[in-house]
Write a protein that holds these residues in place. Structure first.
Motif, mmCIF file in Angstrom:
data_model
loop_
_atom_site.group_PDB
_atom_site.id
_atom_site.type_symbol
_atom_site.label_atom_id
_atom_site.label_comp_id
_atom_site.label_asym_id
_atom_site.label_seq_id
_atom_site.Cartn_x
_atom_site.Cartn_y
_atom_site.Cartn_z
ATOM 1 N N LEU A 526 -1.218 8.909 -36.897
ATOM 2 C CA LEU A 526 -0.768 9.936 -37.823
ATOM 3 C C LEU A 526 0.565 9.551 -38.459
ATOM 4 C CD1 LEU A 526 -1.631 13.214 -35.852
ATOM 5 C CD2 LEU A 526 -2.870 12.217 -37.776
ATOM 6 N N GLY A 527 1.479 9.014 -37.642
ATOM 7 C CA GLY A 527 2.765 8.580 -38.176
ATOM 8 C C GLY A 527 2.622 7.436 -39.167
ATOM 9 N N ARG A 528 1.695 6.525 -38.897
ATOM 10 C CA ARG A 528 1.458 5.403 -39.816
ATOM 11 C C ARG A 528 0.921 5.895 -41.161
ATOM 12 N NH1 ARG A 528 -3.458 2.142 -37.982
ATOM 13 N NH2 ARG A 528 -4.358 4.099 -38.788
ATOM 14 N N ASP A 529 -0.055 6.809 -41.121
ATOM 15 C CA ASP A 529 -0.639 7.305 -42.370
ATOM 16 C C ASP A 529 0.384 8.097 -43.173
ATOM 17 O OD1 ASP A 529 -3.002 6.144 -41.604
ATOM 18 O OD2 ASP A 529 -3.841 7.992 -40.762
ATOM 19 N N PHE A 530 1.204 8.879 -42.483
ATOM 20 C CA PHE A 530 2.252 9.609 -43.197
ATOM 21 C C PHE A 530 3.268 8.650 -43.823
ATOM 22 C CE2 PHE A 530 6.649 11.119 -42.960
ATOM 23 C CZ PHE A 530 6.601 12.128 -43.911
ATOM 24 N N THR A 531 3.613 7.583 -43.101
ATOM 25 C CA THR A 531 4.582 6.614 -43.619
ATOM 26 C C THR A 531 4.049 5.891 -44.833
ATOM 27 O OG1 THR A 531 5.361 6.314 -41.345
ATOM 28 C CG2 THR A 531 6.102 4.703 -42.976
ATOM 29 N N TYR A 532 2.740 5.609 -44.836
ATOM 30 C CA TYR A 532 2.136 5.015 -46.041
ATOM 31 C C TYR A 532 2.427 5.889 -47.261
ATOM 32 C CZ TYR A 532 -0.726 1.740 -43.282
ATOM 33 O OH TYR A 532 -1.156 0.741 -42.464
ATOM 34 N N SER A 533 2.123 7.166 -47.140
ATOM 35 C CA SER A 533 2.335 8.074 -48.269
ATOM 36 C C SER A 533 3.797 8.134 -48.659
ATOM 37 C CB SER A 533 1.823 9.479 -47.908
ATOM 38 O OG SER A 533 0.438 9.458 -47.616
ATOM 39 N N ALA A 534 4.669 8.171 -47.644
ATOM 40 C CA ALA A 534 6.103 8.265 -47.922
ATOM 41 C C ALA A 534 6.611 7.019 -48.647
ATOM 42 C CB ALA A 534 6.871 8.469 -46.613
ATOM 43 N N VAL A 535 6.175 5.845 -48.196
ATOM 44 C CA VAL A 535 6.627 4.599 -48.824
ATOM 45 C C VAL A 535 6.133 4.530 -50.265
ATOM 46 C CG1 VAL A 535 6.321 2.101 -48.786
ATOM 47 C CG2 VAL A 535 6.886 3.308 -46.688
ATOM 48 N N TRP A 536 4.868 4.849 -50.479
ATOM 49 C CA TRP A 536 4.329 4.786 -51.840
ATOM 50 C C TRP A 536 5.015 5.800 -52.752
ATOM 51 C CZ3 TRP A 536 -1.479 4.971 -50.031
ATOM 52 C CH2 TRP A 536 -1.765 3.788 -49.336
ATOM 53 N N LEU A 537 5.304 6.981 -52.201
ATOM 54 C CA LEU A 537 5.947 8.003 -53.005
ATOM 55 C C LEU A 537 7.376 7.609 -53.364
ATOM 56 C CD1 LEU A 537 5.414 10.791 -54.218
ATOM 57 C CD2 LEU A 537 6.348 11.804 -52.125
ATOM 58 N N VAL A 538 8.104 7.073 -52.399
ATOM 59 C CA VAL A 538 9.476 6.632 -52.668
ATOM 60 C C VAL A 538 9.480 5.487 -53.672
ATOM 61 C CG1 VAL A 538 11.509 5.543 -51.628
ATOM 62 C CG2 VAL A 538 10.380 7.439 -50.457
ATOM 63 N N TYR A 539 8.554 4.558 -53.507
ATOM 64 C CA TYR A 539 8.497 3.434 -54.440
ATOM 65 C C TYR A 539 8.143 3.932 -55.845
ATOM 66 C CZ TYR A 539 7.728 -1.293 -56.163
ATOM 67 O OH TYR A 539 7.827 -2.466 -56.863
ATOM 68 N N GLY A 540 7.201 4.880 -55.928
ATOM 69 C CA GLY A 540 6.855 5.432 -57.237
ATOM 70 C C GLY A 540 8.032 6.130 -57.890
ATOM 71 N N ALA A 541 8.812 6.900 -57.079
ATOM 72 C CA ALA A 541 9.988 7.569 -57.628
ATOM 73 C C ALA A 541 11.025 6.552 -58.094
ATOM 74 C CB ALA A 541 10.592 8.501 -56.580
ATOM 75 N N ALA A 542 11.219 5.486 -57.303
ATOM 76 C CA ALA A 542 12.167 4.450 -57.711
ATOM 77 C C ALA A 542 11.702 3.746 -58.985
ATOM 78 C CB ALA A 542 12.340 3.438 -56.578
ATOM 79 N N ARG A 583 1.737 16.916 -42.142
ATOM 80 C CA ARG A 583 1.114 17.495 -43.326
ATOM 81 C C ARG A 583 2.150 18.266 -44.154
ATOM 82 N NH1 ARG A 583 -3.511 21.348 -41.719
ATOM 83 N NH2 ARG A 583 -4.271 19.384 -40.838
ATOM 84 N N ILE A 584 3.002 19.020 -43.466
ATOM 85 C CA ILE A 584 4.037 19.786 -44.155
ATOM 86 C C ILE A 584 5.001 18.858 -44.887
ATOM 87 C CG2 ILE A 584 6.017 21.323 -43.796
ATOM 88 C CD1 ILE A 584 4.455 22.532 -41.449
ATOM 89 N N LEU A 585 5.460 17.788 -44.183
ATOM 90 C CA LEU A 585 6.401 16.842 -44.799
ATOM 91 C C LEU A 585 5.775 16.139 -46.000
ATOM 92 C CD1 LEU A 585 8.057 15.247 -41.629
ATOM 93 C CD2 LEU A 585 9.106 16.801 -43.270
ATOM 94 N N SER A 586 4.496 15.796 -45.897
ATOM 95 C CA SER A 586 3.831 15.109 -47.006
ATOM 96 C C SER A 586 3.815 15.961 -48.256
ATOM 97 C CB SER A 586 2.392 14.741 -46.610
ATOM 98 O OG SER A 586 2.385 13.770 -45.586
ATOM 99 N N PHE A 587 3.435 17.214 -48.091
ATOM 100 C CA PHE A 587 3.330 18.070 -49.263
ATOM 101 C C PHE A 587 4.699 18.441 -49.820
ATOM 102 C CE2 PHE A 587 -1.026 18.562 -47.902
ATOM 103 C CZ PHE A 587 -1.713 18.751 -49.090
ATOM 104 N N ILE A 588 5.676 18.687 -48.935
ATOM 105 C CA ILE A 588 7.012 19.027 -49.424
ATOM 106 C C ILE A 588 7.613 17.846 -50.177
ATOM 107 C CG2 ILE A 588 9.380 19.535 -48.696
ATOM 108 C CD1 ILE A 588 8.253 21.274 -46.487
ATOM 109 N N ALA A 589 7.497 16.618 -49.605
ATOM 110 C CA ALA A 589 8.060 15.429 -50.266
ATOM 111 C C ALA A 589 7.359 15.173 -51.596
ATOM 112 C CB ALA A 589 7.929 14.216 -49.352
ATOM 113 N N LEU A 590 6.052 15.297 -51.584
ATOM 114 C CA LEU A 590 5.308 15.080 -52.825
ATOM 115 C C LEU A 590 5.695 16.111 -53.873
ATOM 116 C CD1 LEU A 590 3.079 13.667 -54.454
ATOM 117 C CD2 LEU A 590 1.429 15.212 -53.391
ATOM 118 N N GLY A 591 5.758 17.373 -53.477
ATOM 119 C CA GLY A 591 6.127 18.409 -54.427
ATOM 120 C C GLY A 591 7.509 18.219 -54.988
ATOM 121 N N ALA A 592 8.483 17.836 -54.131
ATOM 122 C CA ALA A 592 9.849 17.639 -54.604
ATOM 123 C C ALA A 592 9.921 16.517 -55.630
ATOM 124 C CB ALA A 592 10.763 17.338 -53.409
#
Length: 617
Positions: A526-542, A583-592
């Motif tokens: 679960l932590g790995r899958d969440f980190t994938y989303s976080a890394v891609w989202l941060v890279y997209g924002a950058a 799940r909460i962190l994914s949606f909050i980070a994505l929404g922000a």
């Protein structure tokens, strides 16, 4: 009764009338020439020049139009002028060249059938057959000289080709088929034929004859092969032949012979190596391989530095042969010292030093010419060997790094020397490096980020980044798609590298869990899958930030695609697989992130609605 003078006057009038009629017909068809007009103007002046009034009118049964028989025929100038230059050139080519070659083949086939019939009927013995072949070859060469002196050069060389080929085949038959002479005698005779052809080529300044000698020279060892290993004799002969070709290239602008010499040497070496090489022959084989490499490495020093005849730049021969020679020689060394990495390292360093010396010598010898390209090319080869030498003791991933660095160096040389075709070589090296990195290299990482795999990806990203940053200043309009492709490739490699780092980090955590790995597997997954989303989202924002700062729509669109992909993952995969907190962190980070990007677009900081000077890349 009319007298002789009256008959002469009547005949003169008829000739004048006929001449006027012919002249009028030529005018009607528009084919009268200046010489013809002058000739008509010089017709006898007595009686007076014919006019329309003096021309006898056509009889009642004749049409007033020009008779069909008076129309231009294939023998008249009007018909000949209808031919185009292309038709005349095609006719000339067929008559001079194709009929010539077909005729030679037909004669040879007829003679061959006659000789075959004579041989089968035992009219001529083996010795007589060989004698006929030798005499026929010599006779054709001597006969061809008559045609050359009369200006039929192409036909003369055709006969020489048949004659020289007949001599080689006759000597081959005397040794291999009928065993009339020993191999040494046949070898010496073929060498004499090759040498005589070279002399003939130099005397007549004929590159075609030199190519005949080249082909016959390299065919000699094949024709006289006994199936036994004669390494010293074979390679000594090839060395002498290569030196002779190099000497011809010094005095004659026959650079295509160098390609033939290089190809012939490579083919004979590979043929011998695949059949006869053993490890106990390594020292001797290395000596001959070094001689071959030295001969071809000396081509830029021995041959005059000239511009290419086909491209806007330096000679292709002086560019590609040093590259192929360096690569081929190192492959030879690698094949014989594959298990001795330390020895290969020293060989690579020695080759780097040699090519640096060649670069310096080339600059000194041709100090008054523009030698920047060839000099930098040798520097690039030296850098490539240094790049290979350092990691040879470690692992194969450094080969990928060497290809990537080589591509960067070649691109730099192409920009400095303004040589376009060298960019294709750089593109090939870069493509090989990236393909090897993605599909062939296998890494075992022990640390996050600080490992060989991430470093290799950084090298590839740096090369693509350099192309993206400086490519617009030097690329042509046709090359701009490759600049955009390098930007996309840079971002893809960065995402792949970061994703692999995340995957390996959690894999190591699972392994470290030991006996309890199954208890922690689900939580770590679960932590790995969440980190994938976080890394891609941060890279997209950058990436979006870079697009805004550089005012580049091309970069922003890449960011939008990546963010859209991440949105799909969060809503489709994360919502069903991740636990409550993830799940909460994914949606909050994505929404922000989405709200922030939306705010920037709503404020229209880029003035997109005002049709401003927005950069496309």
């Amino acid at each position: 009764m009319a007298g002789p003078q009256d008959e002469i006057d009547a005949l003169t009038k008829q000739v004048a009338a006929l001449t006027a009629r012919v002249y009028q017909l030529e005018q009607l068809n528009g084919v009268v020439s200046e010489p013809r007009a002058q000739a008509i103007s010089r017709e006898p002046q007595s009686p007076a020049p014919p006019t329309a009034a003096t021309i006898p009118p056509p009889s009642s049964h004749q049409p007033a139009t020009v008779p069909r028989s008076a129309q231009p025929t294939p023998s008249q100038p009007g018909f000949r002028s209808a031919f185009t230059k292309d038709e005349a050139g095609l006719e000339k080519k067929i008559g001079q060249f194709w009929l010539n070659r077909i005729g030679i083949v037909a004669v040879l086939v007829g003679v061959s059938y006659f000789l075959k019939f004579a041989f089968e009927s035992n009219w001529i013995g083996p010795g007589g057959r060989i004698a006929i072949g030798l005499l026929a070859g010599i006779g054709l060469i001597l006969w061809s000289e008559r045609f050359r002196h009369r200006g039929h050069v192409a036909f003369s060389y055709s006969l020489k080709a048949v004659g020289i080929g007949t001599l080689y085949l006759s000597l081959w038959g005397a040794f291999q088929v009928y065993h009339l002479i020993p191999s040494a005698a046949a070898f010496l005779a073929m060498v004499i034929v090759t040498g005589a052809t070279i002399v003939l080529a130099l005397n007549q300044d004929a590159e075609l004859l030199a190519s005949f000698a080249l082909a016959g020279g390299f065919a000699t060892p094949v024709l006289l092969s006994t199936g036994q290993n004669h390494e010293v004799v074979l390679f000594s002969y090839v060395v002498l032949l290569d030196i002779a070709i190099l000497a011809m290239a010094i005095f004659k602008p026959w650079r295509r012979l160098l390609w033939g010499s290089f190809a012939g040497t490579v083919i004979l070496y590979i043929g011998w190596y695949s059949d006869y090489y053993t490890k106990d022959q390594r020292a001797l084989t290395i000596c001959f391989a070094t001689l071959f490499a030295a001969i071809f490495a000396a081509i830029p020093l021995a041959s005059p530095y000239e511009k290419s005849r086909r491209f806007n730049g330096p000679s292709v021969t002086l560019t590609l042969i040093p590259l192929l020679n360096a690569a081929g020689f190192f492959l030879v060394l690698y094949a014989m010292y594959e298990d001795e990495k330390v020895t290969l390292t020293w060989f690579a360093l020695a080759l780097a030093a040699v090519y640096l010396v060649v670069a310096a010598a080339f600059k000194q010898r041709f100090s008054k010419q523009d030698t920047t390209f060839i000099r930098l090319l040798h520097v690039a080869i030296a850098i490539a060997f240094i790049t290979i030498a350092i990691p040879l003791k470690l692992n194969g991933q450094w080969i990928t790094i060497s290809w990537l660095v080589e591509s960067a160096v070649l691109l730099w040389v192409s920009v400095r020397t303004q040589t376009s075709f060298l960019r294709y070589l750089a593109s090939a090296a870069l493509s090989l490096g990236i393909l090897r990195l993605l599909f062939f290299d296998h890494f075992r990482t022990e640390m996050l980020v600080f490992n060989l795999r991430f470093f290799t990806y950084l090298v590839a990203i740096a090369v693509l980044g350099g192309i993206a940053a400086f490519g617009k200043q030097h690329a042509s309009e046709k090359e701009m798609p490759f600049i955009y492709l390098s930007v996309v490739g840079l971002n893809l490699l960065a995402l792949i590298a970061l994703t692999l780092e995340v995957s390996d980090y959690f894999s190591r955590r699972i392994t470290e869990a030991g006996a309890n790995r199954f208890a922690f597997y689900h939580q770590l997954a679960l932590g790995r899958d969440f980190t994938y989303s976080a890394v891609w989202l941060v890279y997209g924002a950058a990436l979006m930030t870079v697009g805004f700062r550089k005012r580049s729509a091309f970069v922003r669109w890449q960011a939008l695609v990546l963010i859209a992909f991440t949105i799909g993952k969060v809503f489709v995969y994360d919502v069903s697989q991740l636990g409550g907190s993830y799940r909460i962190l994914s949606f909050i980070a994505l929404g922000a992130v989405l709200l922030g990007i939306s705010f920037i677009y709503q404020r229209d900081w880029l003035k997109l609605s005002a049709d401003s000077s927005e950069r496309s890349a």
